[in-house]
Design an enzyme around this catalytic site. Structure first.
Site, short mmCIF file in Angstrom:
data_model
loop_
_atom_site.label_atom_id
_atom_site.label_comp_id
_atom_site.label_asym_id
_atom_site.label_seq_id
_atom_site.Cartn_x
_atom_site.Cartn_y
_atom_site.Cartn_z
N GLU A 101 52.69 38.80 44.75
CA GLU A 101 51.48 39.61 44.69
C GLU A 101 50.29 38.78 45.17
O GLU A 101 49.13 39.14 44.93
CB GLU A 101 51.24 40.15 43.28
CG GLU A 101 51.10 39.13 42.18
CD GLU A 101 50.79 39.79 40.84
OE1 GLU A 101 49.61 40.12 40.63
OE2 GLU A 101 51.71 39.96 40.03
N CYS A 133 54.11 41.48 39.00
CA CYS A 133 55.06 40.40 38.68
C CYS A 133 56.52 40.83 38.72
O CYS A 133 57.42 40.00 38.62
CB CYS A 133 54.74 39.82 37.31
SG CYS A 133 53.04 39.26 37.12
N THR A 174 45.19 31.22 31.60
CA THR A 174 46.52 31.76 31.90
C THR A 174 46.80 31.77 33.40
O THR A 174 47.65 32.54 33.87
CB THR A 174 46.69 33.18 31.33
OG1 THR A 174 45.80 34.08 32.02
CG2 THR A 174 46.38 33.22 29.85
N HIS A 255 59.65 37.49 31.37
CA HIS A 255 58.46 37.22 32.17
C HIS A 255 57.37 36.72 31.23
O HIS A 255 57.19 37.25 30.13
CB HIS A 255 58.01 38.49 32.88
CG HIS A 255 56.63 38.39 33.45
ND1 HIS A 255 56.28 37.43 34.38
CD2 HIS A 255 55.50 39.11 33.20
CE1 HIS A 255 55.00 37.56 34.69
NE2 HIS A 255 54.51 38.58 33.99
N LYS A 264 55.37 38.26 21.21
CA LYS A 264 54.90 39.50 20.61
C LYS A 264 55.82 40.66 20.97
O LYS A 264 56.17 41.49 20.11
CB LYS A 264 53.47 39.80 21.08
CG LYS A 264 52.41 38.88 20.50
CD LYS A 264 51.03 39.25 21.01
CE LYS A 264 49.97 38.36 20.40
NZ LYS A 264 48.60 38.68 20.90
#
Length: 407
Positions: A101, A133, A174, A255, A264
């Protein structure tokens, strides 16, 4: 007895066809590459006056890779692919699928540049894939289909990205950069991919990058919930396709935009299927991503590389691989790890790769960030990277690459 019946008795008995063996198709090899530089999140935390635990615990990251001025998705992708080609040669490779991407051109596939750098044969199809992604997993699925039709062929899948966000935003820590090269074949050395897969798509504006921006836009809270929804939705679809029970899977790899997001989502899945949550099922697969940062299309496959490199007890076991691409598409695949997978590992190579990165100060990193990436403006890039290939610059509006002296 009629003449026809007598003739039938004299004919030799027709042999029944031999039972057809199930074709095993999957991942034959995987190699990774990353950027020349690294920014330690401790340094970013000090600059911003925040507790480093916000990064190490809050998002589960320790550092992120930063490309040198003469690196991009092409150079990283080619470097990863070179390792695969050096080990296995080019015989049978008739397809190169490049997922990203962070495309460098709106028309020409990044894989065509890689094709030239690697000196691949002319009789090869090359194409670029995009869906945030998730593109790397889409490429692997296409590769599996090609091999199912033509088992004598092999497909080279490359996933490479540079994750860039605006500075002084919640997403800045990130970021990351890296590539994975995956060789898909029949009778693979590493993993037999099972036929059933779970998929999930929803039109969500959690993350996007318009054509006129070099940095992405993201709704962090929505991104987390969309990821969780896609994971649980893909699990339910896998179950409807006859997939395995949770208890029949020994490891999951995700991922990882940041590793805490995967935790989470996995906690939510365990609640959904009614099993205890065990963080150790994911920990090994986080090892490399904690250091490279988010690598978008390559993230899942870098996590898989860590799992195969560092877990000694996977032979004959089933693992699950979850891919997510914002916007959003998710897919959950399973595979059986080959008994001799440990003979093909690269943990020493990857450790050396990560340790060889050149540290950046926060000022130096932000200077590189502000410089952005060249588009159609002619520019010469300084020679910095020690990787096998480098981005020379733009001449006459066209991008140019070359092999370095290390090749």
């Amino acid at each position: 007895m009629t003449a026809q019946q007598q003739a039938a008795q004299q004919q030799p008995a027709q042999q029944q066809p031999a039972p057809q063996q199930t074709l095993r198709v999957g991942i034959h090899d995987i190699a990774i590459a990353t950027g020349h530089h690294v920014l330690e999140l401790d340094d970013l935390a000090e600059r911003l006056g925040v507790d480093p635990a916000k990064y190490h615990v809050g998002i589960g990251q320790d550092a992120f890779s930063v490309p040198a001025p003469d690196e991009d998705i092409v150079t990283m992708g080619a470097a990863a692919a070179k390792e695969v080609i050096d080990r296995h040669g080019v015989e049978g490779i008739r397809t190169v699928l490049f997922a990203t991407e962070s495309g460098v051109d709106q028309s020409k596939a990044a894989g065509v540049f890689v094709h030239g750098l690697l000196g691949l044969p002319k009789n090869v199809r090359v194409v670029e894939l995009k869906q945030a992604c998730y593109g790397g997993t889409a490429a692997v699925q296409l590769a599996l289909g090609i091999i199912a039709r033509a088992p004598q062929e092999r497909v080279l899948v490359i996933a490479a990205d540079v994750a860039r966000y605006d500075v002084d935003t919640a997403a800045e820590p990130t970021q990351g950069a890296g590539a994975a090269a995956i060789l898909v074949s029949a009778d693979p050395d590493l993993i037999d991919i099972e036929p059933a897969a779970g998929v999930f798509t929803a039109d969500v504006d959690d993350f996007w990058r318009p054509n006129d921006r070099s940095t992405a836009l993201v709704d962090g809270r929505l991104s987390v919930s969309a990821y969780v929804d896609a994971f649980v939705g893909a699990w339910d679809d896998l179950a409807s396709q006859g997939g395995p029970a949770y208890e029949d899977i020994v490891r999951f790899v995700h991922h990882q935009p940041f590793t805490k997001m995967a935790l989470k989502a996995h906690r939510k899945l365990t609640q959904h299927v009614g099993v205890p949550f065990d963080e150790s099922e994911l920990a090994i697969g986080f090892t490399y991503n904690k250091q490279t940062g988010n690598t978008y299309t390559a993230s899942l496959w870098i996590g898989l590389a860590a799992l195969l490199d560092l877990d000694d007890d996977l032979g004959g076991e089933r693992i699950a691989m979850f891919s997510y691409g914002s916007g959003s598409v998710g897919e959950l695949m399973t595979g059986i790890v080959r008994p001799a997978y440990r003979e093909h590992r690269r943990q020493g190579r990857v450790r050396a790769l990560l340790e060889a990165r050149v540290p950046l100060t926060v000022d130096a990193y932000r200077e590189l960030h502000a410089a952005g990436a060249a588009t159609s403006v002619d520019v010469e890039r300084p020679r910095v990277t020690t990787a096998p290939y480098r981005f020379v610059g733009v001449r006459g509006g066209a991008r140019h690459y070359e092999a370095t002296a290390q090749d």
